[in-house]
Scaffold this motif. Structure first.
Motif, PDB file in Angstrom:
ATOM      1  N   LEU A   1     -14.212  -5.592  -4.805  1.00  0.00           N
ATOM      2  CA  LEU A   1     -14.232  -4.748  -3.614  1.00  0.00           C
ATOM      3  C   LEU A   1     -13.189  -5.208  -2.594  1.00  0.00           C
ATOM      4  O   LEU A   1     -12.606  -4.384  -1.872  1.00  0.00           O
ATOM      5  N   PHE A   2     -12.938  -6.501  -2.556  1.00  0.00           N
ATOM      6  CA  PHE A   2     -11.938  -7.041  -1.635  1.00  0.00           C
ATOM      7  C   PHE A   2     -10.562  -6.434  -1.917  1.00  0.00           C
ATOM      8  O   PHE A   2      -9.775  -6.167  -1.009  1.00  0.00           O
ATOM      9  N   ALA A   3     -10.277  -6.204  -3.203  1.00  0.00           N
ATOM     10  CA  ALA A   3      -8.996  -5.602  -3.575  1.00  0.00           C
ATOM     11  C   ALA A   3      -8.845  -4.203  -2.981  1.00  0.00           C
ATOM     12  O   ALA A   3      -7.725  -3.768  -2.683  1.00  0.00           O
ATOM     13  N   ASP A   4      -9.977  -3.511  -2.778  1.00  0.00           N
ATOM     14  CA  ASP A   4      -9.934  -2.152  -2.230  1.00  0.00           C
ATOM     15  C   ASP A   4      -9.731  -2.124  -0.719  1.00  0.00           C
ATOM     16  O   ASP A   4      -9.253  -1.133  -0.174  1.00  0.00           O
ATOM     17  N   ILE A   5     -10.124  -3.201  -0.031  1.00  0.00           N
ATOM     18  CA  ILE A   5     -10.066  -3.172   1.439  1.00  0.00           C
ATOM     19  C   ILE A   5      -8.977  -4.063   2.023  1.00  0.00           C
ATOM     20  O   ILE A   5      -8.672  -3.959   3.212  1.00  0.00           O
ATOM     21  N   ARG A   6      -8.381  -4.906   1.218  1.00  0.00           N
ATOM     22  CA  ARG A   6      -7.505  -5.945   1.773  1.00  0.00           C
ATOM     23  C   ARG A   6      -6.297  -5.375   2.522  1.00  0.00           C
ATOM     24  O   ARG A   6      -5.782  -6.006   3.447  1.00  0.00           O
ATOM     25  N   SER A   7      -5.832  -4.170   2.162  1.00  0.00           N
ATOM     26  CA  SER A   7      -4.662  -3.599   2.827  1.00  0.00           C
ATOM     27  C   SER A   7      -5.031  -2.713   4.013  1.00  0.00           C
ATOM     28  O   SER A   7      -4.152  -2.195   4.702  1.00  0.00           O
ATOM     29  N   LEU A   8      -6.320  -2.527   4.253  1.00  0.00           N
ATOM     30  CA  LEU A   8      -6.767  -1.635   5.329  1.00  0.00           C
ATOM     31  C   LEU A   8      -6.848  -2.390   6.653  1.00  0.00           C
ATOM     32  O   LEU A   8      -7.269  -3.550   6.695  1.00  0.00           O
ATOM     33  N   ASN A   9      -6.470  -1.735   7.738  1.00  0.00           N
ATOM     34  CA  ASN A   9      -6.523  -2.395   9.049  1.00  0.00           C
ATOM     35  C   ASN A   9      -7.295  -1.585  10.092  1.00  0.00           C
ATOM     36  O   ASN A   9      -7.172  -1.827  11.287  1.00  0.00           O
ATOM     37  N   LYS A  10      -8.082  -0.625   9.622  1.00  0.00           N
ATOM     38  CA  LYS A  10      -8.941   0.158  10.501  1.00  0.00           C
ATOM     39  C   LYS A  10     -10.383   0.038  10.030  1.00  0.00           C
ATOM     40  O   LYS A  10     -10.654  -0.056   8.822  1.00  0.00           O
ATOM     41  N   ALA A  11     -11.313   0.060  10.980  1.00  0.00           N
ATOM     42  CA  ALA A  11     -12.719  -0.137  10.628  1.00  0.00           C
ATOM     43  C   ALA A  11     -13.282   1.002   9.791  1.00  0.00           C
ATOM     44  O   ALA A  11     -13.979   0.774   8.793  1.00  0.00           O
ATOM     45  N   ALA A  12     -12.985   2.246  10.158  1.00  0.00           N
ATOM     46  CA  ALA A  12     -13.626   3.407   9.523  1.00  0.00           C
ATOM     47  C   ALA A  12     -13.442   3.450   8.006  1.00  0.00           C
ATOM     48  O   ALA A  12     -14.432   3.621   7.267  1.00  0.00           O
ATOM     49  N   PRO A  13     -12.210   3.322   7.475  1.00  0.00           N
ATOM     50  CA  PRO A  13     -12.076   3.383   6.020  1.00  0.00           C
ATOM     51  C   PRO A  13     -12.742   2.219   5.291  1.00  0.00           C
ATOM     52  O   PRO A  13     -13.219   2.377   4.171  1.00  0.00           O
ATOM     53  N   ILE A  14     -12.782   1.048   5.926  1.00  0.00           N
ATOM     54  CA  ILE A  14     -13.466  -0.095   5.313  1.00  0.00           C
ATOM     55  C   ILE A  14     -14.964   0.194   5.208  1.00  0.00           C
ATOM     56  O   ILE A  14     -15.588  -0.015   4.160  1.00  0.00           O
ATOM     57  N   ILE A  15     -15.533   0.699   6.291  1.00  0.00           N
ATOM     58  CA  ILE A  15     -16.966   1.019   6.292  1.00  0.00           C
ATOM     59  C   ILE A  15     -17.272   2.084   5.252  1.00  0.00           C
ATOM     60  O   ILE A  15     -18.290   2.024   4.549  1.00  0.00           O
ATOM     61  N   SER A  16     -16.388   3.052   5.118  1.00  0.00           N
ATOM     62  CA  SER A  16     -16.578   4.114   4.130  1.00  0.00           C
ATOM     63  C   SER A  16     -16.630   3.550   2.719  1.00  0.00           C
ATOM     64  O   SER A  16     -17.473   3.950   1.895  1.00  0.00           O
ATOM     65  N   ILE A  17     -15.751   2.603   2.417  1.00  0.00           N
ATOM     66  CA  ILE A  17     -15.728   1.976   1.089  1.00  0.00           C
ATOM     67  C   ILE A  17     -17.010   1.172   0.854  1.00  0.00           C
ATOM     68  O   ILE A  17     -17.594   1.203  -0.234  1.00  0.00           O
ATOM     69  N   LEU A  18     -17.463   0.458   1.874  1.00  0.00           N
ATOM     70  CA  LEU A  18     -18.713  -0.306   1.751  1.00  0.00           C
ATOM     71  C   LEU A  18     -19.899   0.624   1.510  1.00  0.00           C
ATOM     72  O   LEU A  18     -20.777   0.340   0.682  1.00  0.00           O
ATOM     73  N   GLN A  19     -19.929   1.732   2.242  1.00  0.00           N
ATOM     74  CA  GLN A  19     -21.024   2.692   2.079  1.00  0.00           C
ATOM     75  C   GLN A  19     -21.021   3.293   0.678  1.00  0.00           C
ATOM     76  O   GLN A  19     -22.084   3.463   0.065  1.00  0.00           O
ATOM     77  N   GLN A  20     -19.834   3.603   0.172  1.00  0.00           N
ATOM     78  CA  GLN A  20     -19.735   4.178  -1.163  1.00  0.00           C
ATOM     79  C   GLN A  20     -20.190   3.179  -2.218  1.00  0.00           C
ATOM     80  O   GLN A  20     -20.890   3.532  -3.173  1.00  0.00           O
ATOM     81  N   ALA A  21     -19.799   1.921  -2.051  1.00  0.00           N
ATOM     82  CA  ALA A  21     -20.199   0.880  -2.997  1.00  0.00           C
ATOM     83  C   ALA A  21     -21.716   0.711  -3.009  1.00  0.00           C
ATOM     84  O   ALA A  21     -22.341   0.570  -4.069  1.00  0.00           O
ATOM     85  N   HIS A  22     -22.308   0.752  -1.823  1.00  0.00           N
ATOM     86  CA  HIS A  22     -23.769   0.627  -1.723  1.00  0.00           C
ATOM     87  C   HIS A  22     -24.450   1.837  -2.343  1.00  0.00           C
ATOM     88  O   HIS A  22     -25.469   1.702  -3.050  1.00  0.00           O
ATOM     89  N   HIS A  23     -23.890   3.015  -2.108  1.00  0.00           N
ATOM     90  CA  HIS A  23     -24.447   4.261  -2.677  1.00  0.00           C
ATOM     91  C   HIS A  23     -24.381   4.209  -4.205  1.00  0.00           C
ATOM     92  O   HIS A  23     -25.338   4.589  -4.897  1.00  0.00           O
ATOM     93  N   ASN A  24     -23.274   3.731  -4.739  1.00  0.00           N
ATOM     94  CA  ASN A  24     -23.116   3.665  -6.199  1.00  0.00           C
ATOM     95  C   ASN A  24     -24.141   2.724  -6.837  1.00  0.00           C
ATOM     96  O   ASN A  24     -24.639   2.975  -7.925  1.00  0.00           O
ATOM     97  N   LEU A  25     -24.455   1.630  -6.138  1.00  0.00           N
ATOM     98  CA  LEU A  25     -25.467   0.700  -6.667  1.00  0.00           C
ATOM     99  C   LEU A  25     -26.852   1.319  -6.650  1.00  0.00           C
ATOM    100  O   LEU A  25     -27.664   1.082  -7.541  1.00  0.00           O
ATOM    101  N   ALA A  26     -27.121   2.093  -5.595  1.00  0.00           N
ATOM    102  CA  ALA A  26     -28.445   2.683  -5.435  1.00  0.00           C
ATOM    103  C   ALA A  26     -28.665   3.874  -6.375  1.00  0.00           C
ATOM    104  O   ALA A  26     -29.804   4.237  -6.669  1.00  0.00           O
TER     105      ALA A  26
END
Length: 316
Positions: free
Chosen positions: A290-315
């Motif tokens: 997951l770090f590979a997906d967020i490491r180039s991002l510098n805004k909060a919103a897209p990072i949070i979106s990726i975290l939410q999607q990852a959590h949704h996929n697990l659930a």
């Protein structure tokens, strides 16, 4: 046994303390250091680094928080310690262990390990400026480059009137090398001084914690980096609890993201969450991906979106 959440400059801030004390049974937290030079700092500096002062010096979960000071002038260390206590700090911790070059160049942190007399004078001045009921502690390493210096360093801290000493079982030159840990020196030091010792260094799980307690003959541990690798490390070390699952860690990351972040705090969120991932990936393979997906991002919103999607996929 006690487990204390130690300081990590720029990483273990008040938001992290808030979360980690909420899910763990920590006995105490120590703040990032407040740099003291040649003046009495305004209240605002203490409140910024330790907003828990507004809550009686405790996190919302009720864990006491101790302000840490770093400096080389006994008089100014004493005056600022007095102010921190007046504002509500649960004692004072003094940093003699920071290995950062920028700090050491200005005679702060670990460079003072070369000067036990200076350590003595600083601790003595702080002890004299603070009410006897308020604990004074010092965080040290075994020495600058020779672990045998730990005995003189610890004696200086004890003779100056400190209540406890935290010993990181490596020298400054050792840095954070795992194979350089020298727990046995803590045990030897404990045989020579009368004040309690808190052991620090290379505690990542229950087995490490038990090994450290046995090797050092102490009953108190301080954890720092390990608390970021494994968010429920305190309870793992204390009670051999199961490690948090990756799903639970994602929930914690999302909670961190939901903290009220305004102004400058919103700007540093991406860096802080990426810093946390840098630690989590040592414990959780999923964090590395997951770090590979967020490491180039510098805004909060897209990072949070990726975290939410990852959590949704697990659930799902």
């Amino acid at each position: 046994m006690r487990v204390i959440l130690g300081p990590m400059e720029g990483v273990l801030d008040h938001l992290m303390r808030e979360m980690l004390t909420d899910i763990n049974d920590y006995d105490l937290c120590v703040t990032e250091f407040i740099r003291i030079t040649d003046r009495l700092l305004p209240n605002s500096v203490f409140y910024r680094l330790c907003p828990e002062l507004h809550n009686g010096g405790k996190t919302t979960a009720g864990t006491p928080v101790r302000v840490q000071l770093l400096g080389q002038e006994p008089q100014w260390m004493a005056e600022n310690a007095h102010r921190a206590i007046k504002l509500g700090s649960a004692g004072i911790d003094i940093n003699f262990g920071c290995p950062a070059k920028s700090v050491n160049k200005s005679r702060g942190g670990a460079v003072l390990l070369k000067e036990p007399e200076s350590i003595y004078q600083i601790v003595k001045a702080v002890r004299g400026a603070v009410h006897p009921t308020k604990p004074i502690t010092a965080k040290v390493r075994l020495g600058w480059d020779d672990p045998n210096h730990c005995f003189e360093i610890a004696d200086a801290v004890a003779q100056a009137g400190a209540d406890e000493i935290v010993i990181h079982a490596r020298t400054k030159v050792d840095g954070y090398k795992a194979d350089a840990i020298k727990w046995d020196y803590i045990r030897q030091t404990k045989e020579k001084i009368t004040i309690p010792i808190i052991a620090n260094g290379e505690v990542w799980n229950y087995q490490n914690g038990q090994a450290c307690l046995q090797a050092t003959n102490t009953d108190s541990l301080m954890v720092c980096r390990g608390a970021l690798n494994l968010p429920n490390l305190c309870n793992v070390v204390k009670r051999n609890e199961d490690h948090m699952t990756w799903s639970e860690v994602l929930e914690l990351l999302l909670r961190y993201s939901q903290f009220e972040i305004k102004g400058d705090k919103g700007l540093y969120y991406p860096n802080r969450v990426k810093q946390w991932f840098a630690y989590l990936r040592h414990q959780y393979p999923e964090a590395k991906a997951l770090f590979a997906d967020i490491r180039s991002l510098n805004k909060a919103a897209p990072i949070i979106s990726i975290l939410q999607q990852a959590h949704h996929n697990l659930a799902a």
